[in-house]
Design an enzyme around this catalytic site. Structure first.
Site, PDB file in Angstrom:
ATOM      1  N   ASP A 176       0.853  -1.189   0.000  1.00 22.38           N
ATOM      2  CA  ASP A 176       0.000   0.000   0.000  1.00 22.38           C
ATOM      3  C   ASP A 176       0.892   1.243   0.000  1.00 22.38           C
ATOM      4  OD1 ASP A 176      -1.802   2.093   0.559  1.00 22.38           O
ATOM      5  OD2 ASP A 176      -3.093   0.766   1.719  1.00 22.38           O
ATOM      6  N   THR A 181       1.935  -9.824 -12.448  1.00 21.47           N
ATOM      7  CA  THR A 181       0.548 -10.037 -12.043  1.00 21.47           C
ATOM      8  C   THR A 181      -0.381  -9.521 -13.139  1.00 21.47           C
ATOM      9  OG1 THR A 181       0.262  -7.861 -11.000  1.00 21.47           O
ATOM     10  CG2 THR A 181       1.270  -9.604  -9.662  1.00 21.47           C
ATOM     11  N   LYS A 182      -1.640  -9.953 -13.091  1.00 17.21           N
ATOM     12  CA  LYS A 182      -2.590  -9.501 -14.115  1.00 17.21           C
ATOM     13  C   LYS A 182      -2.810  -7.990 -14.013  1.00 17.21           C
ATOM     14  CE  LYS A 182      -6.729 -10.612 -11.362  1.00 17.21           C
ATOM     15  NZ  LYS A 182      -8.008 -11.366 -11.345  1.00 17.21           N
TER      16      LYS A 182
END
Length: 229
Positions: free
Chosen positions: A135, A208-209
């Site tokens: 984050d 990652t996608k």
């Protein structure tokens, strides 16, 4: 007169526990395979006993849904992987993948990663620490919640073996610059980048996608790899 208690920056949470709803498959995995893959934060940590062998230990902080962690563990069966994640559906999803692919070299903590590192992982025993897309806490008033700060690096220096590495990746340019400055100022770590800033994505870190989608849209991704001196 009210006396305000000073908050220790080392204990500021860098995450929010998202309650998200688990799918039926994730719930089944959590119910059926918890004891097989998940470790109790109250029990002692002994890597050789837990994995049934002696092998380099890689720790991933905040593995999300576990896709990347499962792919890395499957591609590197000679390494032991310890994933730490507070999002319960993500833990369930990783368990599903481990069962489906018969991946045996992963164990999981469903807990605060800082507490696990501090209280459970022995000093100088970790071969690598991964922090992929944490984050960024992009609002300035929330920057104090970013995990890559001095107190985290002090902990990292204790846990990494000599020559071991810390690998962070982010798609937020400002957080990348902030991490680069913080890591570069640490005397116990050496930047592995030949240009002194960022590294090309190593083959061991899967795309990652979401990263693929961002790259197609022209968004940047920055990898930082520092080794323990």
């Amino acid at each position: 007169m009210t006396v305000l208690q000073k908050i220790d920056p080392a204990h500021i949470k860098s995450f929010i526990r998202r309650q998200g709803r688990a799918t039926a498959g994730q719930k089944l995995a959590l119910e059926s395979h918890w004891d097989k893959y998940c470790l109790s934060p109250d029990a002692e940590f002994n890597a050789e006993q837990i994995f049934g062998r002696s092998a380099p230990l890689i720790v991933e902080i905040g593995f999300g849904n576990g896709d990347s962690l499962a792919a890395m563990a499957e591609a590197n069966p000679d390494l032991n992987y310890l994933g730490i994640e507070v999002h319960r559906p993500g833990v369930g999803h990783l368990m599903m993948l481990l069962e489906q692919r018969s991946i045996a070299n992963v164990r999981i903590y469903h807990h605060d990663a800082i507490e696990i590192l501090e209280r459970k992982i022995p000093d100088r025993c970790v071969a690598g620490v991964h922090l992929f897309f944490p984050d960024p806490w992009h609002k300035r008033r929330h920057h104090k919640r970013r995990i890559v700060r001095q107190s985290f690096l002090a902990l990292l220096n204790r846990k990494l073996a000599t020559g071991a590495y810390f690998h962070a990746a982010t798609d937020w340019r400002e957080y990348a610059k902030d991490m680069l400055a913080t890591l570069s100022a640490d005397a116990g770590l050496n930047n592995a980048s030949p240009t002194g800033d960022y590294c090309p994505r190593p083959d061991y870190r899967p795309l990652t996608k979401f990263e693929n989608r961002g790259l197609r849209l022209g968004h940047g991704v920055w990898d930082l790899i520092f080794t323990k001196i």
